[in-house]
Scaffold this motif. Structure first.
Motif, mmCIF file in Angstrom:
data_model
loop_
_atom_site.group_PDB
_atom_site.id
_atom_site.type_symbol
_atom_site.label_atom_id
_atom_site.label_comp_id
_atom_site.label_asym_id
_atom_site.label_seq_id
_atom_site.Cartn_x
_atom_site.Cartn_y
_atom_site.Cartn_z
ATOM 1 N N THR A 71 1.742 -72.462 12.752
ATOM 2 C CA THR A 71 2.191 -71.114 12.469
ATOM 3 C C THR A 71 1.391 -70.108 11.783
ATOM 4 N N ILE A 72 1.713 -68.958 11.934
ATOM 5 C CA ILE A 72 1.111 -67.869 11.848
ATOM 6 C C ILE A 72 1.378 -67.484 10.190
ATOM 7 N N ALA A 73 0.287 -67.603 9.454
ATOM 8 C CA ALA A 73 0.130 -67.418 8.128
ATOM 9 C C ALA A 73 -0.200 -66.112 7.360
ATOM 10 N N ALA A 74 -0.798 -65.079 8.379
ATOM 11 C CA ALA A 74 -1.287 -63.823 7.830
ATOM 12 C C ALA A 74 -1.584 -63.174 8.960
ATOM 13 N N VAL A 75 -1.210 -61.846 9.004
ATOM 14 C CA VAL A 75 -1.461 -60.734 9.753
ATOM 15 C C VAL A 75 -1.950 -59.587 9.210
ATOM 16 N N GLY A 76 -3.079 -58.955 9.368
ATOM 17 C CA GLY A 76 -3.721 -57.669 8.524
ATOM 18 C C GLY A 76 -4.877 -57.370 9.082
ATOM 19 N N PRO A 77 -5.633 -56.295 8.138
ATOM 20 C CA PRO A 77 -6.972 -55.849 8.319
ATOM 21 C C PRO A 77 -7.815 -57.219 8.145
ATOM 22 N N THR A 78 -8.842 -57.235 8.933
ATOM 23 C CA THR A 78 -9.985 -58.417 8.557
ATOM 24 C C THR A 78 -10.359 -58.537 7.203
ATOM 25 N N ASP A 79 -10.757 -57.226 6.393
ATOM 26 C CA ASP A 79 -11.217 -57.487 4.922
ATOM 27 C C ASP A 79 -10.363 -58.032 4.192
ATOM 28 N N GLU A 80 -8.846 -58.028 4.440
ATOM 29 C CA GLU A 80 -7.742 -58.335 3.680
ATOM 30 C C GLU A 80 -7.579 -59.879 4.117
ATOM 31 N N VAL A 81 -7.420 -59.986 5.103
ATOM 32 C CA VAL A 81 -6.790 -61.437 5.620
ATOM 33 C C VAL A 81 -8.116 -62.668 5.247
ATOM 34 N N ALA A 82 -9.123 -62.362 5.848
ATOM 35 C CA ALA A 82 -10.399 -63.030 5.666
ATOM 36 C C ALA A 82 -10.884 -63.597 4.193
ATOM 37 N N GLY A 83 -10.413 -62.573 3.293
ATOM 38 C CA GLY A 83 -10.722 -62.879 1.798
ATOM 39 C C GLY A 83 -9.624 -63.827 1.313
ATOM 40 N N ALA A 84 -8.490 -63.886 2.105
ATOM 41 C CA ALA A 84 -7.547 -64.682 1.253
ATOM 42 C C ALA A 84 -7.470 -65.929 2.150
ATOM 43 N N VAL A 85 -7.981 -66.299 2.980
ATOM 44 C CA VAL A 85 -7.722 -67.464 3.806
ATOM 45 C C VAL A 85 -9.244 -68.404 3.716
ATOM 46 N N ASP A 86 -9.051 -69.717 3.258
ATOM 47 C CA ASP A 86 -10.215 -70.727 3.348
ATOM 48 C C ASP A 86 -10.065 -71.430 4.901
ATOM 49 N N ALA A 87 -10.583 -70.905 5.963
ATOM 50 C CA ALA A 87 -10.574 -71.329 7.237
ATOM 51 C C ALA A 87 -11.402 -72.441 7.562
ATOM 52 N N ASP A 88 -10.785 -73.471 8.404
ATOM 53 C CA ASP A 88 -11.644 -74.526 8.780
ATOM 54 C C ASP A 88 -12.339 -73.999 9.907
ATOM 55 N N ARG A 89 -11.854 -72.988 10.761
ATOM 56 C CA ARG A 89 -12.632 -72.704 12.287
ATOM 57 C C ARG A 89 -12.337 -71.158 12.159
ATOM 58 N N VAL A 90 -13.492 -70.399 12.541
ATOM 59 C CA VAL A 90 -13.286 -68.878 12.570
ATOM 60 C C VAL A 90 -13.664 -68.490 13.915
ATOM 61 N N VAL A 91 -12.893 -67.772 14.461
ATOM 62 C CA VAL A 91 -13.166 -67.115 15.717
ATOM 63 C C VAL A 91 -13.474 -65.555 15.716
ATOM 64 N N ASP A 92 -14.687 -65.154 16.201
ATOM 65 C CA ASP A 92 -14.789 -63.987 16.146
ATOM 66 C C ASP A 92 -14.344 -62.977 17.281
ATOM 67 N N ALA A 93 -13.288 -62.238 17.193
ATOM 68 C CA ALA A 93 -12.796 -61.458 18.339
ATOM 69 C C ALA A 93 -13.158 -60.108 18.396
ATOM 70 N N SER A 94 -14.423 -59.634 18.083
ATOM 71 C CA SER A 94 -14.897 -58.743 18.407
ATOM 72 C C SER A 94 -14.817 -58.306 19.831
ATOM 73 N N ASP A 95 -14.680 -56.960 20.223
ATOM 74 C CA ASP A 95 -14.540 -56.742 21.674
ATOM 75 C C ASP A 95 -13.436 -57.610 22.283
ATOM 76 N N HIS A 96 -12.417 -57.987 21.524
ATOM 77 C CA HIS A 96 -11.217 -58.402 21.988
ATOM 78 C C HIS A 96 -10.036 -57.952 21.541
ATOM 79 N N LEU A 97 -8.815 -57.820 22.488
ATOM 80 C CA LEU A 97 -7.645 -57.910 22.064
ATOM 81 C C LEU A 97 -7.092 -59.218 21.665
ATOM 82 N N VAL A 98 -6.337 -59.037 20.615
ATOM 83 C CA VAL A 98 -5.652 -60.348 20.048
ATOM 84 C C VAL A 98 -3.892 -59.928 20.461
ATOM 85 N N ILE A 99 -3.531 -60.791 21.116
ATOM 86 C CA ILE A 99 -1.939 -60.468 21.630
ATOM 87 C C ILE A 99 -1.174 -61.752 21.480
ATOM 88 N N PRO A 100 0.280 -61.469 21.311
ATOM 89 C CA PRO A 100 0.936 -62.976 21.498
ATOM 90 C C PRO A 100 0.791 -63.560 22.847
#
Length: 475
Positions: free
Chosen positions: A32-61
Protein backbone atom coordinates in the motif's frame (compact mmCIF):
# COMPACT_ATOMS: atom_id res chain seq x y z
CA UNK A 1 6.31 -5.92 6.05
CA UNK A 2 8.80 -4.10 3.80
CA UNK A 3 8.96 -0.33 3.75
CA UNK A 4 10.13 1.18 0.46
CA UNK A 5 10.97 4.84 -0.04
CA UNK A 6 11.16 6.27 -3.56
CA UNK A 7 12.73 9.72 -3.28
CA UNK A 8 14.10 12.64 -5.33
CA UNK A 9 11.83 12.01 -8.33
CA UNK A 10 9.22 13.96 -10.27
CA UNK A 11 6.04 12.38 -8.89
CA UNK A 12 3.07 12.40 -11.27
CA UNK A 13 0.28 11.69 -8.80
CA UNK A 14 -2.78 11.62 -11.10
CA UNK A 15 -4.82 12.60 -8.07
CA UNK A 16 -7.96 14.75 -8.41
CA UNK A 17 -5.82 17.88 -8.80
CA UNK A 18 -3.40 16.11 -11.17
CA UNK A 19 -0.64 17.26 -8.85
CA UNK A 20 2.97 16.94 -9.95
CA UNK A 21 5.57 17.04 -7.18
CA UNK A 22 9.10 18.00 -8.21
CA UNK A 23 11.70 16.49 -5.88
CA UNK A 24 8.94 14.24 -4.63
CA UNK A 25 8.74 10.93 -2.81
CA UNK A 26 6.43 7.94 -2.47
CA UNK A 27 6.51 5.73 0.61
CA UNK A 28 5.24 2.14 0.43
CA UNK A 29 4.35 -0.13 3.33
CA UNK A 30 3.82 -3.72 2.29
CA UNK A 31 1.38 -3.48 -0.66
CA UNK A 32 0.00 0.00 0.00
CA UNK A 33 1.05 3.59 -0.63
CA UNK A 34 1.70 5.11 2.79
CA UNK A 35 2.78 8.65 1.89
CA UNK A 36 3.18 10.94 -1.12
CA UNK A 37 4.77 14.36 -0.99
CA UNK A 38 8.01 16.38 -1.12
CA UNK A 39 11.10 14.30 -0.42
CA UNK A 40 12.17 16.33 2.59
CA UNK A 41 8.80 15.70 4.25
CA UNK A 42 8.22 12.04 3.35
CA UNK A 43 11.81 10.83 3.85
CA UNK A 44 11.96 12.30 7.32
CA UNK A 45 8.78 10.51 8.36
CA UNK A 46 9.58 7.04 7.01
CA UNK A 47 11.94 4.41 8.39
CA UNK A 48 12.57 2.63 5.09
CA UNK A 49 14.00 -0.83 4.58
CA UNK A 50 14.87 0.04 0.98
CA UNK A 51 15.47 3.42 -0.61
CA UNK A 52 15.19 4.02 -4.36
CA UNK A 53 16.87 7.15 -5.69
CA UNK A 54 14.53 8.46 -8.39
CA UNK A 55 16.71 11.38 -9.47
CA UNK A 56 16.20 12.07 -13.20
CA UNK A 57 13.08 9.88 -13.14
CA UNK A 58 9.36 10.37 -13.48
CA UNK A 59 7.47 8.42 -10.84
CA UNK A 60 4.06 7.50 -12.24
CA UNK A 61 1.19 5.13 -11.43
CA UNK A 62 1.57 1.69 -12.98
CA UNK A 63 -0.10 1.80 -16.39
CA UNK A 64 -3.36 -0.04 -17.03
CA UNK A 65 -4.01 -1.83 -20.33
CA UNK A 66 -7.80 -2.02 -20.68
CA UNK A 67 -7.97 -4.45 -23.62
CA UNK A 68 -5.37 -6.83 -24.93
CA UNK A 69 -4.78 -10.31 -26.34
CA UNK A 70 -1.86 -12.33 -25.05
CA UNK A 71 -1.57 -15.62 -26.93
CA UNK A 72 -1.10 -14.39 -30.49
CA UNK A 73 2.10 -12.54 -29.56
CA UNK A 74 3.93 -15.62 -30.92
CA UNK A 75 2.53 -14.85 -34.40
CA UNK A 76 3.98 -11.35 -34.45
CA UNK A 77 5.81 -10.44 -37.63
CA UNK A 78 5.61 -13.88 -39.22
CA UNK A 79 2.26 -14.07 -40.94
CA UNK A 80 1.66 -10.86 -42.81
CA UNK A 81 -0.45 -7.81 -42.08
CA UNK A 82 -2.34 -5.39 -44.33
CA UNK A 83 -5.54 -7.41 -43.93
CA UNK A 84 -9.10 -6.58 -42.93
CA UNK A 85 -10.65 -7.92 -39.73
CA UNK A 86 -12.13 -11.16 -41.07
CA UNK A 87 -9.18 -11.93 -43.35
CA UNK A 88 -6.80 -11.48 -40.41
CA UNK A 89 -9.00 -13.39 -37.95
CA UNK A 90 -9.84 -16.44 -40.06
CA UNK A 91 -6.66 -16.69 -42.12
CA UNK A 92 -4.05 -15.77 -39.51
CA UNK A 93 -5.03 -15.60 -35.85
CA UNK A 94 -7.31 -18.61 -35.55
CA UNK A 95 -5.12 -20.99 -37.57
CA UNK A 96 -2.02 -19.96 -35.63
CA UNK A 97 -3.45 -20.08 -32.13
CA UNK A 98 -5.36 -23.34 -32.80
CA UNK A 99 -2.15 -25.39 -32.99
CA UNK A 100 -0.59 -23.99 -29.82
CA UNK A 101 0.27 -26.37 -26.98
CA UNK A 102 0.00 -25.67 -23.23
CA UNK A 103 3.74 -24.91 -23.20
CA UNK A 104 3.23 -22.45 -26.06
CA UNK A 105 0.52 -20.66 -24.09
CA UNK A 106 2.82 -20.35 -21.09
CA UNK A 107 5.65 -19.06 -23.29
CA UNK A 108 3.34 -16.53 -24.92
CA UNK A 109 2.02 -15.34 -21.56
CA UNK A 110 5.52 -14.98 -20.13
CA UNK A 111 6.72 -13.09 -23.22
CA UNK A 112 3.73 -10.79 -23.07
CA UNK A 113 4.26 -10.02 -19.37
CA UNK A 114 7.98 -9.43 -19.92
CA UNK A 115 7.25 -6.83 -22.58
CA UNK A 116 4.38 -5.31 -20.59
CA UNK A 117 6.52 -4.84 -17.48
CA UNK A 118 9.28 -3.19 -19.49
CA UNK A 119 6.59 -0.79 -20.77
CA UNK A 120 5.45 0.24 -17.29
CA UNK A 121 2.23 -1.83 -17.33
CA UNK A 122 1.15 -3.27 -13.98
CA UNK A 123 -2.44 -4.25 -14.89
CA UNK A 124 -3.90 -5.72 -18.07
CA UNK A 125 -7.26 -7.08 -19.20
CA UNK A 126 -6.96 -10.04 -21.55
CA UNK A 127 -9.98 -10.72 -23.72
CA UNK A 128 -9.23 -14.34 -24.64
CA UNK A 129 -11.30 -14.70 -27.79
CA UNK A 130 -9.84 -17.85 -29.37
CA UNK A 131 -9.56 -20.33 -26.50
CA UNK A 132 -11.76 -23.38 -27.07
CA UNK A 133 -14.30 -24.56 -24.51
CA UNK A 134 -12.81 -26.85 -21.88
CA UNK A 135 -9.17 -25.90 -22.53
CA UNK A 136 -8.26 -26.32 -18.86
CA UNK A 137 -4.65 -27.35 -19.41
CA UNK A 138 -4.03 -24.35 -21.65
CA UNK A 139 -5.41 -21.99 -19.03
CA UNK A 140 -3.37 -23.51 -16.21
CA UNK A 141 -0.18 -22.91 -18.21
CA UNK A 142 -1.12 -19.33 -19.01
CA UNK A 143 -2.11 -18.51 -15.43
CA UNK A 144 1.18 -19.92 -14.15
CA UNK A 145 3.09 -17.33 -16.18
CA UNK A 146 0.73 -14.57 -15.08
CA UNK A 147 1.33 -15.40 -11.43
CA UNK A 148 5.09 -15.55 -11.87
CA UNK A 149 5.10 -12.15 -13.58
CA UNK A 150 4.06 -10.39 -10.38
CA UNK A 151 1.67 -7.98 -12.14
CA UNK A 152 -2.12 -7.78 -12.16
CA UNK A 153 -3.83 -9.97 -14.73
CA UNK A 154 -7.54 -9.87 -15.47
CA UNK A 155 -8.46 -12.90 -17.56
CA UNK A 156 -11.74 -12.45 -19.43
CA UNK A 157 -12.84 -15.90 -20.63
CA UNK A 158 -14.05 -15.64 -24.21
CA UNK A 159 -17.40 -17.37 -24.79
CA UNK A 160 -19.61 -18.05 -27.82
CA UNK A 161 -22.92 -19.89 -27.71
CA UNK A 162 -24.21 -19.26 -31.24
CA UNK A 163 -22.63 -21.20 -34.15
CA UNK A 164 -22.34 -19.30 -37.45
CA UNK A 165 -25.41 -19.58 -39.66
CA UNK A 166 -25.27 -20.78 -43.27
CA UNK A 167 -24.79 -17.30 -44.64
CA UNK A 168 -21.86 -16.50 -42.38
CA UNK A 169 -20.31 -19.92 -42.95
CA UNK A 170 -20.43 -19.21 -46.68
CA UNK A 171 -18.71 -15.88 -46.08
CA UNK A 172 -15.97 -17.56 -44.03
CA UNK A 173 -15.47 -20.13 -46.80
CA UNK A 174 -15.01 -17.31 -49.29
CA UNK A 175 -12.53 -15.53 -47.02
CA UNK A 176 -10.47 -18.64 -46.23
CA UNK A 177 -10.37 -19.73 -49.89
CA UNK A 178 -7.56 -17.23 -50.49
CA UNK A 179 -5.29 -19.24 -48.16
CA UNK A 180 -5.58 -22.90 -49.31
CA UNK A 181 -2.35 -23.96 -47.57
CA UNK A 182 -3.55 -22.80 -44.16
CA UNK A 183 -5.18 -25.27 -41.74
CA UNK A 184 -8.40 -23.45 -40.85
CA UNK A 185 -10.16 -24.64 -37.67
CA UNK A 186 -13.87 -25.52 -37.68
CA UNK A 187 -15.86 -22.59 -36.28
CA UNK A 188 -18.12 -24.95 -34.36
CA UNK A 189 -15.14 -25.87 -32.16
CA UNK A 190 -15.39 -22.46 -30.53
CA UNK A 191 -19.02 -22.71 -29.46
CA UNK A 192 -20.81 -24.39 -26.55
CA UNK A 193 -24.20 -24.12 -24.85
CA UNK A 194 -24.83 -21.15 -22.59
CA UNK A 195 -25.06 -23.23 -19.43
CA UNK A 196 -21.78 -24.97 -20.27
CA UNK A 197 -19.97 -21.65 -20.61
CA UNK A 198 -21.47 -20.28 -17.41
CA UNK A 199 -20.44 -23.40 -15.50
CA UNK A 200 -16.89 -23.19 -16.84
CA UNK A 201 -16.50 -19.52 -16.00
CA UNK A 202 -17.91 -20.00 -12.51
CA UNK A 203 -15.44 -22.84 -12.01
CA UNK A 204 -12.59 -20.57 -13.14
CA UNK A 205 -13.78 -17.89 -10.72
CA UNK A 206 -13.87 -20.42 -7.88
CA UNK A 207 -10.38 -21.72 -8.68
CA UNK A 208 -8.49 -18.62 -9.82
CA UNK A 209 -10.30 -15.37 -9.00
CA UNK A 210 -8.26 -13.71 -6.28
CA UNK A 211 -5.29 -16.02 -6.76
CA UNK A 212 -1.68 -14.82 -7.11
CA UNK A 213 -2.08 -12.98 -3.79
CA UNK A 214 -5.14 -11.22 -5.15
CA UNK A 215 -3.52 -10.00 -8.37
CA UNK A 216 -5.40 -12.37 -10.70
CA UNK A 217 -9.08 -11.97 -11.61
CA UNK A 218 -11.52 -13.78 -13.87
CA UNK A 219 -14.21 -12.07 -15.95
CA UNK A 220 -16.52 -13.30 -18.71
CA UNK A 221 -16.12 -12.11 -22.31
CA UNK A 222 -18.80 -12.75 -24.94
CA UNK A 223 -16.44 -12.60 -27.91
CA UNK A 224 -18.70 -10.69 -30.29
CA UNK A 225 -22.40 -9.92 -30.09
CA UNK A 226 -23.16 -11.72 -33.37
CA UNK A 227 -21.78 -14.97 -31.91
CA UNK A 228 -24.04 -14.86 -28.85
CA UNK A 229 -27.67 -15.65 -28.18
CA UNK A 230 -29.70 -13.14 -26.23
CA UNK A 231 -29.77 -15.62 -23.35
CA UNK A 232 -25.98 -15.95 -23.50
CA UNK A 233 -25.46 -12.19 -23.31
CA UNK A 234 -27.92 -11.83 -20.46
CA UNK A 235 -26.43 -14.73 -18.52
CA UNK A 236 -22.95 -13.24 -18.99
CA UNK A 237 -24.03 -9.92 -17.52
CA UNK A 238 -25.90 -11.66 -14.71
CA UNK A 239 -22.78 -13.65 -13.84
CA UNK A 240 -20.69 -10.47 -13.80
CA UNK A 241 -23.12 -8.77 -11.43
CA UNK A 242 -23.35 -11.83 -9.18
CA UNK A 243 -19.58 -12.16 -8.81
CA UNK A 244 -18.93 -8.39 -8.90
CA UNK A 245 -16.71 -8.65 -11.97
CA UNK A 246 -17.22 -7.37 -15.54
CA UNK A 247 -18.17 -8.48 -18.99
CA UNK A 248 -16.04 -7.29 -21.88
CA UNK A 249 -17.16 -7.58 -25.50
CA UNK A 250 -15.72 -6.68 -28.90
CA UNK A 251 -18.38 -4.22 -30.03
CA UNK A 252 -18.97 -2.30 -33.28
CA UNK A 253 -15.40 -2.85 -34.42
CA UNK A 254 -15.84 -3.28 -38.20
CA UNK A 255 -18.53 -1.83 -40.51
CA UNK A 256 -19.79 -5.33 -41.34
CA UNK A 257 -20.81 -5.86 -37.72
CA UNK A 258 -23.27 -2.97 -37.77
CA UNK A 259 -25.36 -3.98 -40.78
CA UNK A 260 -28.37 -5.08 -38.71
CA UNK A 261 -31.68 -3.36 -38.07
CA UNK A 262 -30.46 -1.98 -34.74
CA UNK A 263 -26.96 -1.24 -33.53
CA UNK A 264 -25.01 -3.58 -31.29
CA UNK A 265 -25.12 -1.07 -28.45
CA UNK A 266 -28.87 -0.61 -28.79
CA UNK A 267 -29.30 -4.38 -28.69
CA UNK A 268 -27.23 -4.62 -25.50
CA UNK A 269 -29.30 -1.80 -24.02
CA UNK A 270 -32.61 -3.44 -24.93
CA UNK A 271 -31.67 -6.74 -23.27
CA UNK A 272 -30.20 -5.20 -20.11
CA UNK A 273 -26.50 -5.79 -20.81
CA UNK A 274 -25.16 -2.24 -20.52
CA UNK A 275 -24.02 -0.72 -17.27
CA UNK A 276 -21.11 -0.47 -14.86
CA UNK A 277 -20.31 -4.17 -15.28
CA UNK A 278 -19.78 -3.78 -19.04
CA UNK A 279 -16.50 -2.82 -20.72
CA UNK A 280 -16.95 -2.60 -24.48
CA UNK A 281 -13.91 -2.92 -26.72
CA UNK A 282 -13.57 -0.72 -29.83
CA UNK A 283 -16.96 1.03 -30.36
CA UNK A 284 -15.77 2.43 -33.68
CA UNK A 285 -18.97 2.12 -35.77
CA UNK A 286 -21.30 3.97 -33.40
CA UNK A 287 -23.97 6.65 -33.65
CA UNK A 288 -24.90 9.59 -31.44
CA UNK A 289 -27.74 7.44 -30.10
CA UNK A 290 -25.22 4.78 -29.14
CA UNK A 291 -23.10 7.33 -27.31
CA UNK A 292 -26.13 8.56 -25.41
CA UNK A 293 -26.89 5.00 -24.30
CA UNK A 294 -23.30 4.44 -23.18
CA UNK A 295 -23.34 7.60 -21.11
CA UNK A 296 -26.81 6.98 -19.66
CA UNK A 297 -25.88 3.47 -18.46
CA UNK A 298 -22.33 4.28 -17.30
CA UNK A 299 -20.95 1.66 -19.68
CA UNK A 300 -17.17 1.83 -20.11
CA UNK A 301 -15.14 1.67 -23.34
CA UNK A 302 -11.67 0.35 -24.21
CA UNK A 303 -10.09 2.36 -27.05
CA UNK A 304 -7.80 0.28 -29.28
CA UNK A 305 -6.44 2.88 -31.63
CA UNK A 306 -3.51 0.83 -32.98
CA UNK A 307 -5.50 -2.20 -34.08
CA UNK A 308 -8.40 -0.11 -35.38
CA UNK A 309 -6.01 1.75 -37.65
CA UNK A 310 -4.10 -1.39 -38.66
CA UNK A 311 -7.30 -3.11 -39.81
CA UNK A 312 -8.56 -0.01 -41.58
CA UNK A 313 -11.70 0.13 -39.45
CA UNK A 314 -11.54 3.82 -38.62
CA UNK A 315 -11.58 5.79 -35.38
CA UNK A 316 -13.78 5.44 -32.33
CA UNK A 317 -15.29 8.87 -31.55
CA UNK A 318 -13.36 9.21 -28.31
CA UNK A 319 -13.66 13.01 -28.00
CA UNK A 320 -17.45 12.75 -28.32
CA UNK A 321 -17.53 9.94 -25.76
CA UNK A 322 -15.52 11.99 -23.30
CA UNK A 323 -17.69 15.06 -23.90
CA UNK A 324 -20.68 12.94 -22.85
CA UNK A 325 -18.90 11.59 -19.76
CA UNK A 326 -18.23 8.05 -21.01
CA UNK A 327 -15.28 6.46 -19.22
CA UNK A 328 -12.55 5.38 -21.65
CA UNK A 329 -9.41 3.33 -21.11
CA UNK A 330 -6.75 2.60 -23.72
CA UNK A 331 -5.87 -0.93 -24.83
CA UNK A 332 -2.93 -2.14 -26.89
CA UNK A 333 -5.09 -4.98 -28.28
CA UNK A 334 -3.32 -7.65 -30.38
CA UNK A 335 0.45 -7.40 -30.61
CA UNK A 336 0.22 -8.81 -34.15
CA UNK A 337 -1.79 -5.73 -35.13
CA UNK A 338 -0.38 -2.89 -33.02
CA UNK A 339 3.00 -4.66 -33.14
CA UNK A 340 4.10 -3.99 -29.58
CA UNK A 341 2.90 -3.95 -25.99
CA UNK A 342 3.66 -0.30 -25.40
CA UNK A 343 1.08 1.85 -23.63
CA UNK A 344 2.94 5.14 -24.00
CA UNK A 345 3.43 4.42 -27.68
CA UNK A 346 -0.30 3.91 -28.09
CA UNK A 347 -1.05 7.07 -26.12
CA UNK A 348 1.04 9.09 -28.59
CA UNK A 349 -0.74 7.37 -31.46
CA UNK A 350 -4.17 8.13 -30.00
CA UNK A 351 -3.33 11.77 -29.31
CA UNK A 352 -1.98 12.44 -32.79
CA UNK A 353 -4.46 10.30 -34.73
CA UNK A 354 -7.50 12.05 -33.29
CA UNK A 355 -6.01 15.47 -33.95
CA UNK A 356 -5.53 14.54 -37.59
CA UNK A 357 -8.83 12.72 -37.97
CA UNK A 358 -10.89 15.54 -36.45
CA UNK A 359 -8.72 18.29 -37.96
CA UNK A 360 -8.59 19.84 -34.51
CA UNK A 361 -5.24 20.08 -32.67
CA UNK A 362 -6.98 20.63 -29.33
CA UNK A 363 -9.48 17.79 -29.56
CA UNK A 364 -7.69 15.45 -27.15
CA UNK A 365 -5.20 17.16 -24.80
CA UNK A 366 -2.20 15.27 -23.44
CA UNK A 367 -3.56 15.17 -19.89
CA UNK A 368 -6.78 13.50 -21.02
CA UNK A 369 -4.83 10.95 -23.02
CA UNK A 370 -2.58 10.11 -20.07
CA UNK A 371 -5.66 9.77 -17.87
CA UNK A 372 -6.88 6.99 -20.18
CA UNK A 373 -3.91 4.82 -19.17
CA UNK A 374 -4.04 5.66 -15.46
CA UNK A 375 -6.94 6.98 -13.38
CA UNK A 376 -9.61 6.78 -16.07
CA UNK A 377 -8.37 3.35 -17.14
CA UNK A 378 -8.75 2.30 -13.50
CA UNK A 379 -12.34 3.51 -13.57
CA UNK A 380 -12.95 1.64 -16.82
CA UNK A 381 -12.26 -1.60 -14.92
CA UNK A 382 -14.04 -0.43 -11.72
CA UNK A 383 -10.81 -0.02 -9.74
CA UNK A 384 -10.46 3.74 -9.39
CA UNK A 385 -10.55 3.41 -5.60
CA UNK A 386 -7.43 1.23 -5.53
CA UNK A 387 -5.45 1.85 -8.75
CA UNK A 388 -4.62 4.53 -11.30
CA UNK A 389 -3.04 7.22 -9.11
CA UNK A 390 -0.35 7.68 -6.48
CA UNK A 391 -2.40 8.43 -3.37
CA UNK A 392 -2.27 7.28 0.23
CA UNK A 393 -4.20 4.06 0.74
CA UNK A 394 -4.07 2.90 -2.87
CA UNK A 395 -2.25 -0.22 -4.01
CA UNK A 396 1.47 0.26 -4.48
CA UNK A 397 1.71 0.04 -8.28
CA UNK A 398 4.48 2.41 -9.34
CA UNK A 399 6.65 2.80 -12.44
CA UNK A 400 9.88 4.81 -12.74
CA UNK A 401 10.80 6.26 -16.12
CA UNK A 402 14.33 7.51 -16.76
CA UNK A 403 14.32 10.98 -18.37
CA UNK A 404 18.09 11.23 -18.75
CA UNK A 405 17.71 10.87 -22.52
CA UNK A 406 17.83 13.29 -25.45
CA UNK A 407 14.12 12.91 -26.19
CA UNK A 408 13.30 14.36 -22.77
CA UNK A 409 15.53 17.39 -23.18
CA UNK A 410 14.27 19.95 -22.32
CA UNK A 411 11.44 18.89 -19.99
CA UNK A 412 9.14 21.85 -19.27
CA UNK A 413 5.88 19.85 -19.41
CA UNK A 414 5.92 16.41 -17.83
CA UNK A 415 2.56 15.19 -19.13
CA UNK A 416 3.26 16.27 -22.68
CA UNK A 417 6.62 14.52 -22.44
CA UNK A 418 4.96 11.28 -21.33
CA UNK A 419 2.48 11.38 -24.22
CA UNK A 420 4.57 12.82 -27.05
CA UNK A 421 8.26 12.38 -26.23
CA UNK A 422 8.48 9.03 -24.47
CA UNK A 423 9.23 5.92 -26.47
CA UNK A 424 7.90 3.61 -23.79
CA UNK A 425 11.25 1.87 -23.35
CA UNK A 426 12.68 4.18 -20.70
CA UNK A 427 11.21 2.42 -17.67
CA UNK A 428 13.84 0.82 -15.44
CA UNK A 429 11.95 0.11 -12.22
CA UNK A 430 8.41 -1.19 -11.79
CA UNK A 431 6.68 -2.09 -8.54
CA UNK A 432 3.37 -3.94 -8.37
CA UNK A 433 1.52 -4.52 -5.12
CA UNK A 434 4.59 -3.36 -3.23
CA UNK A 435 6.99 -5.84 -4.88
CA UNK A 436 9.68 -5.10 -7.46
CA UNK A 437 8.90 -6.77 -10.79
CA UNK A 438 11.63 -4.82 -12.57
CA UNK A 439 14.65 -3.24 -10.88
CA UNK A 440 17.51 -1.44 -12.62
CA UNK A 441 16.16 -2.68 -15.93
CA UNK A 442 16.08 -6.35 -14.93
CA UNK A 443 12.67 -8.05 -15.02
CA UNK A 444 12.36 -10.67 -12.28
CA UNK A 445 10.18 -12.88 -14.49
CA UNK A 446 13.19 -13.74 -16.64
CA UNK A 447 14.69 -15.59 -13.68
CA UNK A 448 11.78 -18.04 -13.96
CA UNK A 449 12.20 -18.25 -17.74
CA UNK A 450 15.94 -17.78 -18.42
CA UNK A 451 15.66 -18.95 -22.05
CA UNK A 452 12.39 -17.17 -22.76
CA UNK A 453 13.42 -15.34 -25.90
CA UNK A 454 14.76 -18.46 -27.61
CA UNK A 455 11.75 -20.49 -26.44
CA UNK A 456 9.45 -17.92 -28.02
CA UNK A 457 11.40 -17.90 -31.28
CA UNK A 458 11.35 -21.70 -31.49
CA UNK A 459 7.66 -21.95 -30.60
CA UNK A 460 6.71 -19.27 -33.10
CA UNK A 461 8.61 -21.00 -35.90
CA UNK A 462 6.91 -24.33 -35.20
CA UNK A 463 3.44 -22.78 -34.92
CA UNK A 464 3.75 -21.04 -38.27
CA UNK A 465 4.85 -24.29 -39.92
CA UNK A 466 2.19 -26.50 -38.32
CA UNK A 467 -0.66 -24.12 -39.10
CA UNK A 468 0.35 -23.71 -42.74
CA UNK A 469 0.94 -19.98 -42.33
CA UNK A 470 4.54 -20.41 -43.48
CA UNK A 471 3.30 -21.25 -46.97
CA UNK A 472 0.82 -18.42 -47.15
CA UNK A 473 1.20 -16.05 -50.07
CA UNK A 474 0.76 -13.23 -47.60
CA UNK A 475 3.47 -14.28 -45.13
Amino acid sequence: MERILIENGIVVTQNDDREIIHDGAVAIEDDTIAAVGPTDEVAGAVDADRVVDASDHLVIPGLINAHTHVTDILLRGSCGTDRGLYDWLYNVKQPGTSVMTPDDHETAAALYCWEAIRSGITTFVENDAEMRYGATEMLESKFRAFERSGIRSIYARGVRDLPPDEGFEALIETITAKEPTVDHPDQHEYTAETDEWVAEVESLIDDYHGSADGRHEVWIAPVVIEAMTTEGLQESYRLAEEHDVMTTIHTAEAPEQEAGAISSIEKLSNIGCLGEHALLGHCVQVTDRDLRLLAKTDTRVAHNVGSNMALGNGFAPIPSMRDRGVTVGVGTDNSILSDQVNMLGDLRLAALAHKGHHRDPGVLPAQEVFDMATIEAARSIRKEDTLGSLEVGKRADVALLDVDHPQFTPLPDVIRALVYQARGTEFDTVICDGSFVMEDGEVSLTEEYPDLRQQAIDAASRIVEESGLAESDHS
